[in-house]
Write an enzyme that holds these catalytic residues in place. Structure first.
Site, mmCIF file in Angstrom:
data_model
loop_
_atom_site.group_PDB
_atom_site.id
_atom_site.type_symbol
_atom_site.label_atom_id
_atom_site.label_comp_id
_atom_site.label_asym_id
_atom_site.label_seq_id
_atom_site.Cartn_x
_atom_site.Cartn_y
_atom_site.Cartn_z
ATOM 1 N N LYS A 1 0.843 -1.201 0.000
ATOM 2 C CA LYS A 1 0.000 0.000 0.000
ATOM 3 C C LYS A 1 0.878 1.251 0.000
ATOM 4 O O LYS A 1 2.029 1.196 0.438
ATOM 5 C CB LYS A 1 -0.864 0.015 1.279
ATOM 6 C CG LYS A 1 -1.968 -1.013 1.319
ATOM 7 C CD LYS A 1 -2.739 -0.913 2.634
ATOM 8 C CE LYS A 1 -3.820 -1.974 2.740
ATOM 9 N NZ LYS A 1 -4.939 -1.785 1.794
ATOM 10 N N ARG B 1 -10.024 -11.832 2.429
ATOM 11 C CA ARG B 1 -10.842 -12.940 1.916
ATOM 12 C C ARG B 1 -10.082 -14.258 1.972
ATOM 13 O O ARG B 1 -10.689 -15.328 2.056
ATOM 14 C CB ARG B 1 -11.316 -12.615 0.492
ATOM 15 C CG ARG B 1 -10.206 -12.373 -0.490
ATOM 16 C CD ARG B 1 -10.662 -11.623 -1.731
ATOM 17 N NE ARG B 1 -10.757 -10.173 -1.512
ATOM 18 C CZ ARG B 1 -11.159 -9.306 -2.429
ATOM 19 N NH1 ARG B 1 -11.501 -9.711 -3.633
ATOM 20 N NH2 ARG B 1 -11.220 -8.019 -2.147
#
Ligand code: BES
Ligand code: MN
Ligand code: ZN
Length: 482
Positions: A263, A337
Site C-alpha cells: 500500500k 478474503r
C-alpha cells in the site's frame, strides 16, 4: 464505567447528588410541582432552552437542587437521532470540567432503543484511550445513574445495553492498540482471558495446527511475517448441545501493509484497524459473558500480519485452500478474503444454524456506504430479516448489498479455480462473491465494516462497531424459554 438504573421522576431527580445532572426533555414534557420542573418550565417559557432537538441549557448550582450542575437537553420526539445528538453535545460541553458522577434522566420513560442510544453515546463520548500513553489521563466519568419515571419494563434492555457497552469498549481497546501491542498472540491471550468467564471456552490453533488442517489460503497471508499466526476459536455454550450454534468469523489482520502488493505510505498506520472484525467478535463474547443468554455461539478469528518479505506470497502464486479450491493470488492486498475463506470452511464442523463473517474487507465498501452503514451481504432470508431488525434496534446500522452471480465473472482465471480479485468496479461485492464460494454448506452472511469500525482524520479511533449490531442479532436467536 458503572451504570445504575433508578426510578426517578423530576421531583426525585432534583434530590440526586451528582456533579452533573443531564436532563433529557421531550416535546411532551409535563411539569410537576417541584423545583426542577419549575426551573424547566421557566426556561422553556423564556425561550432560553430552544425547542430544537439538540439544544442545551447549562446551569451552575441551580437553587433547590442537589446537583452541582444541571444541563437541560432538548430531544424533541425522543427518537434515536435527537437523543444521540443531545447526549453528544452535552458531554462535549461538560467534559473539560472532568465530572465523575453523572445522573442522566429522561422526562418520559424511553423505549429500549432510545435508552440504548443514550447510554452507548454517553460511553462513546466519554471514552479515552490510555494503553500506550506514559501519562494517561483516565476517563473521569466513572459512575452514571440512569433515571427514568418507570423502570419496570426496562430491566432487560438496560442489562443488554450495559453488556453491549462493555463489549464495545473491549473491541475499541483492541482495535485502537498499535499493531506491535496487538499481535495475533496478544489477541489469542485476550480471547483466553474471556474464557475465564462461565460457559466460555477458548482454543488457539497455531501454525502447525493450521498446516495440518490444510489452511493454505490463511497461511499464504501469514508467511510473509515472522509474527506467528493464530487461529482463535471461542465457544459460548448457553444452550443444550442439540441447539446448533451461530458462528461469528472475525477478520484478524493485525497489520495490513498490503504485502508484496504494498500500500502507499500515507495513512498506512490505519491498517492496524484491520482486525476490527476480530475485535468485534471478542466484544460480543465479553457481552455474552455478562448476559449469559441461552444460545450457543462460536467465534472464529484467523489472525496474522500481512507483510512483504522474501518469504511472502507473490502476485500470481496459486495456493490450495482448506476447501480444496485453488486460488490465484493476483493481489496480495486482497488478503482478508484469503484468511476468511479457510475460517468459513473450518466453520462447517460446527453444523451451524448460521455463519456471519465480519471484516474490514474493502475500500470499495467505504466508497459505497461511507461511515454510516456497514455493508451486509446474504442470500438467506431469515438471516437478512434478523440483521435488518438488529440494525434498527441497536442503531448500529447496516444495509443489504447484492450478490448476483454476474458479479463473480471477474474472479475467473485460467490458472486456478478462482482469483482473489476482480476489477475495481463493485469491489465490495466481488469480495463477497469470493467468500460465498466457501460458504455453501450453511446459511451465510457477510458484514463489510471497513467504513464503520473506525474513524480516520483528527478523531482517529475505533468505534466499537458492529458489536451492538452483532449482539442484538445473536440475542434475537434466543428461544423464548429462557
Ligand atoms: N484491509 C483492506 C480494506 C480496507 C481499506 C479497510 C481501507 C479499511 C480502509 C483490505 O485488505 C484491502 O486492502 N482491500 C483491497 C482489495 C483490492 C486489492 C481488491 C482494497 O480495498 O483496496
Ligand atoms: Mn489488504
Ligand atoms: Zn486488509
Amino acid at each position: 464505567m458503572n451504570f445504575e438504573l433508578l426510578d426517578l421522576d423530576a421531583a426525585h431527580a432534583g434530590h440526586e447528588k451528582c456533579d452533573v445532572l443531564l436532563m433529557l426533555l421531550s416535546a411532551t414534557f409535563k411539569p410537576g410541582r417541584n423545583p426542577l420542573s419549575s426551573l424547566i418550565s421557566k426556561a422553556l417559557k423564556a425561550g432560553d432552552l430552544a425547542d430544537k432537538p439538540g439544544s442545551l441549557l447549562d446551569i451552575y448550582r441551580p437553587a433547590g437542587l442537589a446537583c452541582a450542575r444541571l444541563v437541560l437537553i432538548q430531544v424533541g420526539d425522543a427518537k434515536s437521532n435527537p437523543v444521540r445528538k443531545g447526549v453528544q453535545a452535552a458531554i462535549a460541553l461538560i467534559k473539560a470540567a472532568k465530572p465523575k458522577q453523572i445522573t442522566l434522566c429522561f422526562d418520559q420513560t424511553p423505549d429500549g432503543q432510545a435508552l440504548h442510544v443514550a447510554l452507548t453515546t454517553l460511553a462513546e463520548a466519554s471514552y479515552v484511550y490510555a494503553t500506550t500513553l506514559s501519562k494517561a489521563e483516565a476517563r473521569t466519568i466513572t459512575h452514571v445513574k440512569v433515571g427514568v419515571p418507570d423502570s419496570t419494563n426496562l430491566a432487560i434492555p438496560f442489562a443488554q445495553t450495559v453488556a453491549a457497552v462493555r463489549g464495545i469498549e473491549l473491541a475499541k481497546e483492541w482495535a485502537n492498540r498499535p499493531a506491535n501491542h496487538a499481535t495475533p498472540s496478544h489477541l489469542a491471550r485476550a480471547a483466553q482471558a474471556l474464557a475465564k468467564s462461565p460457559r466460555i471456552k477458548c482454543e488457539v490453533l497455531n501454525l502447525k495446527d493450521a498446516e495440518k488442517l490444510g489452511m493454505g489460503a490463511f497461511l499464504a497471508v501469514a508467511k510473509g511475517s515472522a509474527e506467528p499466526p493464530k487461529f482463535i476459536e471461542l465457544h459460548y455454550k448457553g444452550a443444550p448441545k442439540t441447539q446448533p450454534p451461530v458462528v461469528l468469523v472475525g477478520k484478524g489482520i493485525t497489520f495490513d501493509s498490503g504485502g508484496i502488493s504494498i500500500k502507499p505510505a500515507a495513512e498506512m498506520d490505519e491498517m492496524k484497524y484491520d482486525m476490527c472484525g476480530a475485535a468485534s467478535v471478542l466484544g460480543v463474547f465479553k457481552a455474552l459473558a455478562e448476559l449469559q443468554p441461552n444460545i450457543n455461539v462460536v467465534g472464529l478469528i484467523p489472525s496474522c500480519e500481512n507483510l512483504p518479505s522474501s518469504r511472502a506470497v507473490k502476485p500470481g502464486d496459486v495456493v490450495t485452500s482448506m476447501s480444496g479450491q485453488t486460488i490465484e493470488i493476483l493481489n496480495t492486498d486482497a488478503e482478508g478474503r484469503l484468511v476468511l475463506c479457510d475460517a468459513l470452511t473450518y466453520a462447517e464442523r460446527f453444523k451451524p444454524q448460521a455463519v456471519l463473517d465480519i471484516a474490514t474487507l474493502t475500500g470499495a465498501c467505504v466508497i459505497a456506504l461511507g461511515g454510516v452503514r456497514s455493508g451486509f451481504f446474504s442470500t438467506d432470508e431469515a438471516m437478512s430479516a434478523a440483521l435488518a431488525k438488529a440494525s434498527e434496534s441497536s442503531q448500529d446500522l447496516c444495509w443489504p448489498m447484492p450478490l448476483d452471480d454476474d458479479y463473480a465473472e471477474g474472479l475467473k482465471t485460467s490458472f486456478a479455480d478462482v482469483a482473489n480479485v476482480a476489477g475495481r468496479p463493485g469491489g465490495a461485492i466481488t469480495a463477497a462473491k469470493f467468500l460465498q464460494r466457501f460458504a455453501s454448506k450453511y446459511p451465510w452472511g457477510h458484514l463489510d465494516i471497513a467504513g464503520t469500525s473506525w474513524k480516520s482524520g483528527t478523531a482517529k479511533g475505533a468505534t466499537g462497531r458492529p458489536v451492538g449490531l452483532l449482539l442484538h442479532y445473536v440475542l434475537s436467536l434466543q428461544t423464548s424459554a429462557a
